[in-house]
Design a protein around this motif. Sequence first.
Motif, short mmCIF file in Angstrom:
data_model
loop_
_atom_site.label_atom_id
_atom_site.label_comp_id
_atom_site.label_asym_id
_atom_site.label_seq_id
_atom_site.Cartn_x
_atom_site.Cartn_y
_atom_site.Cartn_z
N ASN A 233 0.97 -1.31 -0.13
CA ASN A 233 0.03 -0.07 0.06
C ASN A 233 0.80 1.30 -0.07
O ASN A 233 0.40 2.36 0.64
CB ASN A 233 -1.04 0.05 1.32
CG ASN A 233 -2.16 -0.91 1.05
OD1 ASN A 233 -2.43 -1.42 0.02
ND2 ASN A 233 -2.91 -1.43 2.26
N ARG A 234 2.16 1.19 -0.61
CA ARG A 234 2.98 2.16 -0.57
C ARG A 234 2.71 3.12 -1.95
O ARG A 234 2.11 2.72 -2.92
CB ARG A 234 4.45 2.02 -0.67
CG ARG A 234 4.88 1.02 0.63
CD ARG A 234 6.31 0.85 0.45
NE ARG A 234 6.83 0.07 1.68
CZ ARG A 234 7.21 -1.27 1.57
NH1 ARG A 234 7.33 -1.80 0.31
NH2 ARG A 234 7.84 -1.61 2.91
N VAL A 235 3.33 4.38 -1.90
CA VAL A 235 3.11 5.17 -2.80
C VAL A 235 4.43 5.73 -3.30
O VAL A 235 5.26 5.82 -2.43
CB VAL A 235 2.04 6.44 -2.45
CG1 VAL A 235 2.63 7.36 -1.27
CG2 VAL A 235 1.81 7.42 -3.91
N ALA A 236 4.44 6.19 -4.73
CA ALA A 236 5.88 6.84 -5.15
C ALA A 236 5.51 7.93 -5.94
O ALA A 236 4.46 7.94 -6.46
CB ALA A 236 6.74 5.85 -5.63
N THR A 237 6.27 9.05 -5.73
CA THR A 237 5.83 9.96 -6.57
C THR A 237 7.09 10.09 -7.73
O THR A 237 8.23 10.04 -7.34
CB THR A 237 6.20 11.59 -5.77
OG1 THR A 237 5.32 11.51 -4.77
CG2 THR A 237 5.74 12.77 -6.65
N ILE A 238 6.64 10.40 -8.93
CA ILE A 238 7.66 9.78 -10.25
C ILE A 238 7.15 10.80 -11.15
O ILE A 238 6.05 11.35 -11.26
CB ILE A 238 7.41 8.48 -10.17
CG1 ILE A 238 8.53 8.03 -11.41
CG2 ILE A 238 5.98 7.98 -10.62
CD1 ILE A 238 8.60 6.27 -11.53
N GLN A 239 8.06 11.02 -12.28
CA GLN A 239 7.93 11.61 -13.49
C GLN A 239 6.81 11.20 -14.26
O GLN A 239 6.53 9.71 -14.60
CB GLN A 239 9.35 11.77 -14.44
CG GLN A 239 10.13 12.43 -13.66
CD GLN A 239 11.09 11.35 -12.83
OE1 GLN A 239 10.73 10.38 -12.63
NE2 GLN A 239 12.55 11.85 -12.64
N THR A 240 5.70 11.86 -14.85
CA THR A 240 4.77 11.50 -15.70
C THR A 240 5.08 10.59 -16.88
O THR A 240 4.48 9.64 -16.85
CB THR A 240 3.92 12.89 -16.08
OG1 THR A 240 3.61 13.68 -14.94
CG2 THR A 240 2.64 12.41 -16.87
#
Length: 316
Positions: A233-240
């Motif tokens: 249930n983790r999240v990552a912020t990444i380039q589109t």
Amino acid sequence: MNQLVVLDAILAERSVGRAADRVFLSQPAMSNALARLRKYFDDDLVQQVGKNMVLTPMGESLVKPVRDVLLQVQAITTTRPSFDPSTSTRKMTIEASDYMINVFLADVLQIAWREAPNMQFDLRLISTQSHENLDRGEIELLLAPDFFASKSHPSENLFAETFVCIVWNGNQEIASRLSRQKYMSMGHVAVQWGSGELVSAEEDFMVRHGFVRRRELVAPSFAVLPRLIVGTNRVATIQTRLAHAMAEIYPMRVLPCPVPTPQIVEMVQWHKYQERDPAISWFRGLLTRVAQSFGSTTSSGKVRGGGRKAQAPTAR
């Protein structure tokens, strides 16, 4: 000139043995050369301090001017008035983020494979030494976000990029959108590289604006992020662009980032003494051609216009 090459190696390596290997001399020959240089400058240049060799103040003052002279001579002696990529056997060394290698350079090098079949390309990941490598002429090109650019050398913008969030398809806690409250409470996978000394643009933005996230994992590259969120249930912020390319392979969803992270601009940078190098000019033109086909990305996680895929290579 030979003595300048030797001096450059000694100042860079701070070791007689390593300097000798660098310029293909025996250790006795290098020791004799160092003795002559010390006599000429009336200074030790390098000194033994404990178990390490360190530069004297005179040695430190010579590092940049000696390297600059050698780079200018190299530019004069290696630059040719014309360049034919179809017959060139030139080797080009490029440092770039893993994002740029995956999303952009892979397409560029497909075209280079057709247009310059005999050229070689050495790809390396950016690091805390990237600016020094560019200064010393050890790389021809640096591809990275504009905030990472060196102030000492020319650069050119390629394209802009936005950030989105990626979550596993099986994450039942996330509906069609991700609220800021939920985003801040989730376990995050962040990216750091260069022995943890370099952080991604979005991580830097979060820290500067006081957004405190719970980092459960720190990864060494963007390319491994999907593997670290799938099944969790983790999240990552990444380039589109990278997120959408990965969503074609991994069971994950791409969602707008609830924190309005700014766009970043990806750029290419080259050494100021190689401004007129026709091989580098050709490759910069190739980078621009591919960048112009990219279209744009939005804060909602969409890619508009253009296309990120290079044409499939033909047989040769």
